[in-house]
Scaffold this active site. Sequence first.
Site, PDB file in Angstrom:
ATOM      1  CG  ASN A  23      -1.579 -60.331  42.294  1.00 12.08           C
ATOM      2  OD1 ASN A  23      -2.654 -60.189  41.729  1.00 12.08           O
ATOM      3  ND2 ASN A  23      -1.174 -61.486  42.796  1.00 12.08           N
ATOM      4  CB  SER A  46       1.272 -66.078  40.404  1.00 13.63           C
ATOM      5  OG  SER A  46       0.082 -66.799  40.178  1.00 13.63           O
ATOM      6  CD  GLU A  47      -3.764 -64.617  42.941  1.00 15.66           C
ATOM      7  OE1 GLU A  47      -4.922 -64.391  42.595  1.00 15.66           O
ATOM      8  OE2 GLU A  47      -2.777 -64.018  42.460  1.00 15.66           O
ATOM      9  CG  ASN A  48      -0.396 -70.114  41.335  1.00 18.43           C
ATOM     10  OD1 ASN A  48       0.032 -68.986  41.150  1.00 18.43           O
ATOM     11  ND2 ASN A  48      -0.224 -71.084  40.458  1.00 18.43           N
TER      12      ASN A  48
END
Length: 217
Positions: A23, A46-48
Amino acid sequence: MASDTQRILARAAREVLPGQIVNLGIGLPTRLFHHLPDDLEVLVHSENGVLGCRPRREGEPPDHDMIDAGGAYITTRPGASVFDSATSFAMIRRSRVDITFMGAFEVDAAGNLANWKIPGKFSPGIGGAMELAQKVRRLVVLCSHNDKQGNPKILARCRLPLTASGCVSRIITDKAVMDVTAEGLAVVEIAEGLDPADLEAATEAPLLIDRSRLGRF
């Protein structure tokens, strides 16, 4: 001669191992994308809600449906997957992400991280940084060693609001590579041409320096 930023990113790329889920935090860490070898088999998270990101190449038209958590246009590598943010954060909370790189306003000798809020300045919120800092298996901070006024960012104790406590494993700056240990910050490598005494003068936190084992980068 490489710029300070290029020095940080080139050194940080050596932290990424084949097969890892990686990340990249907003700001300087997102530029690490361009320093990873093309043949390195990793999955950038990607945290989205994307696993298997890659940067948009120069001249490549943007896909307006594909952005990372910082709002930058991205594309995907073969085998990538897209999912909702609940699934993405479940990956983080279950410690499925191997390593994250984050910037910092301050980081200290105990591995505490402050990277989301400067009092008196607008901040959109702590966001996913708090989750990543607490749950990812390894957190590496990438930042300049000193701020624009020359003040140390590597402190004995953070003074800004914390993102998370005791979360940092390694710090990479333009001046040094330091590991957070139970005894304090152990200097692993120092920038070419920099004397250890000058490094100590630029750092608020006490440093553990073994000159006989000190590497250069």
